[in-house]
Scaffold this motif. Structure first.
Motif, mmCIF file in Angstrom:
data_model
loop_
_atom_site.group_PDB
_atom_site.id
_atom_site.type_symbol
_atom_site.label_atom_id
_atom_site.label_comp_id
_atom_site.label_asym_id
_atom_site.label_seq_id
_atom_site.Cartn_x
_atom_site.Cartn_y
_atom_site.Cartn_z
ATOM 1 N N PHE A 175 0.823 -1.213 0.000
ATOM 2 C CA PHE A 175 0.000 0.000 0.000
ATOM 3 C C PHE A 175 0.859 1.266 0.000
ATOM 4 O O PHE A 175 0.501 2.262 -0.647
ATOM 5 N N LEU A 176 1.990 1.236 0.698
ATOM 6 C CA LEU A 176 2.878 2.403 0.721
ATOM 7 C C LEU A 176 3.318 2.771 -0.692
ATOM 8 O O LEU A 176 3.230 3.940 -1.107
ATOM 9 N N TYR A 177 3.768 1.773 -1.456
ATOM 10 C CA TYR A 177 4.275 2.065 -2.795
ATOM 11 C C TYR A 177 3.158 2.282 -3.806
ATOM 12 O O TYR A 177 3.339 3.037 -4.774
ATOM 13 N N LEU A 214 -7.932 6.728 -12.236
ATOM 14 C CA LEU A 214 -8.088 5.277 -12.152
ATOM 15 C C LEU A 214 -6.961 4.565 -12.894
ATOM 16 O O LEU A 214 -6.428 3.554 -12.420
ATOM 17 N N MET A 215 -6.580 5.097 -14.053
ATOM 18 C CA MET A 215 -5.458 4.517 -14.797
ATOM 19 C C MET A 215 -4.164 4.594 -13.995
ATOM 20 O O MET A 215 -3.362 3.655 -13.991
ATOM 21 N N ALA A 229 -0.144 1.663 -10.816
ATOM 22 C CA ALA A 229 0.575 1.490 -9.545
ATOM 23 C C ALA A 229 0.434 0.065 -9.024
ATOM 24 O O ALA A 229 1.420 -0.559 -8.610
ATOM 25 N N VAL A 230 -0.773 -0.473 -9.041
ATOM 26 C CA VAL A 230 -1.012 -1.834 -8.536
ATOM 27 C C VAL A 230 -0.216 -2.847 -9.356
ATOM 28 O O VAL A 230 0.436 -3.743 -8.794
ATOM 29 N N LEU A 231 -0.255 -2.718 -10.677
ATOM 30 C CA LEU A 231 0.434 -3.686 -11.538
ATOM 31 C C LEU A 231 1.951 -3.629 -11.362
ATOM 32 O O LEU A 231 2.623 -4.670 -11.401
ATOM 33 N N LEU A 232 2.493 -2.432 -11.171
ATOM 34 C CA LEU A 232 3.949 -2.299 -11.028
ATOM 35 C C LEU A 232 4.435 -2.678 -9.636
ATOM 36 O O LEU A 232 5.534 -3.224 -9.486
ATOM 37 N N VAL A 233 3.638 -2.403 -8.617
ATOM 38 C CA VAL A 233 4.074 -2.629 -7.239
ATOM 39 C C VAL A 233 3.829 -4.067 -6.788
ATOM 40 O O VAL A 233 4.602 -4.606 -5.981
#
Length: 312
Positions: free
Chosen positions: A105-107, A148-149, A154-158
């Protein structure tokens, strides 16, 4: 040797050691930390409240500011409650799942924050270079889609970071010399091969910051070119005022982020407690100052905030 051979896919618990070498000053350090955190929450929630209450502020620029405030609340809240528990009460233990969740969540908040800063630069470019089409190009719905994008990116990279950490073995050393679970700090205490983790973390950091700074630089390059074509000094001043708050936020966000990332990996001569203090301040000072910067520089927001604060 069996007593030290605790390797598995991961330990059940980690110990966050706070600020090594400054244990006696933990209570004193907690005073500015908690003060900055409270000011940050008050400032960012005030921005959210005022924009939600005032229909005249419900337009792209202020919606972006609300998104920025949400990421700043999220970033500092991922870290500060646990950090303050360590500094106040010595509650240093954290589960493996809790540590990985904190990292995720931090990243995610940090990378989303960067994407919003890029969108804000694009917003400033349209406002200055194509003002007649601003309302048709940047609608509230389009801003929401861009936000949203940024979150999906962020989710996909982190997501690979905690997944790769989960596969690492941790032997006798479960002590993290930090106040929170920073990715590279956890990687350093593993007794396994961490080359993939280190490389992925470094590449992602520079890809995100490099790409986002390039897009921001391109936007401001086009803004400067457009401004230089205008002969009116008044127009120059107006364009500068339009961008001032965003430029201040950019400097506050990217400068400490790059410094923290580079010193943690390459700053061998920097004392551990100095790095940890800076890593915490990087998560506290920008979220505290950014609402103040926008509140002071942006007259429309300043007037609306003043309207509500005078009622209290």
């Amino acid at each position: 040797m069996e007593a030290f051979n605790l390797t598995s896919s991961g330990p059940s618990m980690f110990i966050l050691n706070g600020i090594p070498g400054m244990e006696a000053a933990h209570i004193w350090i907690s005073i500015p930390f908690s003060t900055f955190y409270i000011i940050s929450l008050l400032g960012n929630f005030m921005v959210l409240f005022v924009v939600a209450k005032e229909e005249t502020l419900q337009k792209p620029m202020y919606l972006l500011l609300c998104m920025l405030a949400l990421t700043e609340i999220g970033t500092s809240t991922c870290v500060m409650p646990k950090t303050l528990c360590i500094l106040w009460f010595g509650f240093k233990s954290i589960t493996m799942d809790g540590c990985l969740t904190q990292i995720f969540f931090l990243y995610v908040f940090a990378v989303t924050h960067s994407a919003i800063l890029v969108t804000m630069a694009f917003d400033r470019y349209i406002a200055i270079c194509d003002p007649l089409r601003y309302a048709t190009i940047l609608t509230n719905a389009r801003i929401a889609k861009l936000g949203l994008m940024g979150l999906i990116r962020a989710v996909l990279l982190v997501l690979p970071e905690p997944l790769l950490l989960q596969r690492l073995p941790f032997c006798a050393n479960h002590i993290i010399p930090h106040t929170y679970c920073e990715h590279i700090a956890v990687v350093k205490i593993s007794c396994g091969d961490t080359r993939i983790n280190r490389t992925y973390g470094l590449v992602i950091t520079f890809v995100i910051i490099g790409l986002d700074l390039t897009l921001i630089g391109l936007s401001y390059g086009l803004i400067i070119r457009a401004v230089l074509r205008i002969s009116s000094k008044k127009a120059h001043q107006k364009a500068l005022n339009t961008c001032t708050a965003h430029i201040c936020v950019l400097l506050m966000s990217y400068t400490p982020s790059l410094f923290s990332t580079l010193t943690h990996r390459f700053g061998q001569g920097i004392a551990a407690h100095v790095h940890i203090l800076l890593a915490n301040l990087y998560l506290l000072v920008p979220p505290m100052l950014n609402p103040i910067i926008y509140g002071v520089i942006t007259k429309e927001l300043r007037d609306k905030v003043g309207k509500y604060t005078c009622r209290m």
